[in-house]
Design an enzyme around this catalytic site. Structure first.
Site, PDB file in Angstrom:
ATOM      1  N   PHE A  56       0.800  -1.115  -0.081  1.00  0.00           N
ATOM      2  CA  PHE A  56       0.031   0.371  -0.448  1.00  0.00           C
ATOM      3  C   PHE A  56       0.892   1.614   0.082  1.00  0.00           C
ATOM      4  O   PHE A  56       1.638   1.345   1.166  1.00  0.00           O
ATOM      5  CB  PHE A  56      -0.887   0.290   1.430  1.00  0.00           C
ATOM      6  N   ALA A  57       0.642   1.997  -0.698  1.00  0.00           N
ATOM      7  CA  ALA A  57       1.344   3.217  -0.789  1.00  0.00           C
ATOM      8  C   ALA A  57       0.899   4.046  -2.237  1.00  0.00           C
ATOM      9  O   ALA A  57      -0.316   3.922  -2.583  1.00  0.00           O
ATOM     10  CB  ALA A  57       2.576   2.781  -2.001  1.00  0.00           C
ATOM     11  N   HIS A  60      -0.857  21.922  12.142  1.00  0.00           N
ATOM     12  CA  HIS A  60       0.615  22.392  11.151  1.00  0.00           C
ATOM     13  C   HIS A  60       0.923  23.349  11.642  1.00  0.00           C
ATOM     14  O   HIS A  60       1.368  23.912  12.721  1.00  0.00           O
ATOM     15  CB  HIS A  60      -0.264  22.448   9.557  1.00  0.00           C
ATOM     16  N   HIS A  64       7.227  31.473   6.418  1.00  0.00           N
ATOM     17  CA  HIS A  64       5.730  31.642   6.107  1.00  0.00           C
ATOM     18  C   HIS A  64       5.009  32.966   5.554  1.00  0.00           C
ATOM     19  O   HIS A  64       4.436  33.430   4.477  1.00  0.00           O
ATOM     20  CB  HIS A  64       5.242  30.938   7.007  1.00  0.00           C
TER      21      HIS A  64
END
Length: 289
Positions: free
Chosen positions: A95-96, A108, A114
């Site tokens: 699974f990827a 986040h 930023h």
């Protein structure tokens, strides 16, 4: 010396006794200092203590439909490998997935770069800034009555009157319980009929006090922005610009702050290390006292 003892035997004995007492006291201090050093717990002992504590995940899981800043595109995700044939776009056997999303996605980290050109990108944040004392400013009752509420300097001073000074190097979190609206984008934005968003935030006075006077390391909140919705709706991001301008980082879209105490916990803030990164999803958790 013999002449002094013959002339002043009592004075000599008294001076000798004082000298011996001082030497004994000094020796005792050395022993105590040695014992204090020897008594310092090893990392293994610290770990045995920590693993008995309660851990609280302060992170939302993310997917393509989560609430996010309206100027960002939605996440795209593709399964390129799947266990069985006919599912993965490239192959099978495991699974990827391929993830395509803006750095400011889900819970986040916003690094200084930023907003501020020339300041630190996310890969330049030192790992020592990722394990910190956690302080929580709880204004969820005020927010329930007024969604435009901001944490004031008076709120911070009231916290300190109750708990003592905010510790230097701390991570300051703003509890509003806004994360309970997750993952409903409309509820998170809470826009009025005129399109103005109504969600809580920080005040600049409170942030300046925390970063300049108390010298905290970082801060975080449950909303999509540092500034309240009535400000961001007008393009005003003064509070976020201030934090990042101090060459500090912040965490947005925290969760479960209602499950941690106002003081006494530790916070672990982790995130990947993309070179020259403008931000990235984070995994944040608290260790309760």
């Amino acid at each position: 010396m013999f002449l002094f003892q013959a002339t002043h035997p009592r004075g000599a004995n008294s001076a000798l006794l004082r000298l011996l007492a001082l030497l004994a006291a000094f020796a005792l201090l050395l022993v105590l200092a040695g014992n204090a050093t020897a008594a310092e717990p090893s990392l293994s002992e610290i770990y045995r203590i920590l693993k008995t504590k309660e851990f609280v995940d302060l992170t939302h899981a993310f997917d393509p439909d989560i609430p996010h800043w309206p100027g960002f595109p939605a996440e795209k995700r593709e399964t390129i490998y799947w266990y069985d044939k006919g599912v993965g776009s490239v192959g099978h056997g495991f699974f990827a997935q391929v993830f395509c999303h803006v750095g400011q996605w889900g819970t986040h980290c916003d690094p200084p770069a930023h907003f501020i050109k020339g300041l630190r990108t996310i890969d330049q944040i030192d790992v020592k800034e990722m394990l910190l004392p956690l302080v929580v400013f709880d204004v969820h009752e005020q927010v329930a009555a007024n969604p435009d509420y901001v944490l004031t300097l008076e709120d911070v001073k009231a916290w300190e009157k109750k708990h003592g000074p905010v510790p230097e190097g701390a991570f300051a979190a703003l509890r509003t319980d806004w994360s309970k609206r997750w993952p409903d984008p409309a509820a998170m934005r809470n826009a009025g009929e005129d399109g103005t968003a109504h969600y809580p935030g920080w005040s600049l006075d409170a942030l300046k006090y925390l970063y300049e006077e108390r010298k905290i390391t970082a801060s975080g909140h449950e909303t999509t922005d540092t500034d309240p919705g009535v400000s961001t709706s007008k393009g005003d991001y003064s509070c976020e610009a201030y934090i990042l301008g101090q060459d500090k980082y912040q965490i947005e879209l925290l969760a479960n702050l209602d499950k941690v105490p106002e003081t006494g916990a530790l916070v672990v803030v982790t995130f990947p290390k993309p070179f020259f990164g403008s931000g990235f999803p984070a995994r944040v958790f608290a260790i309760l006292p």
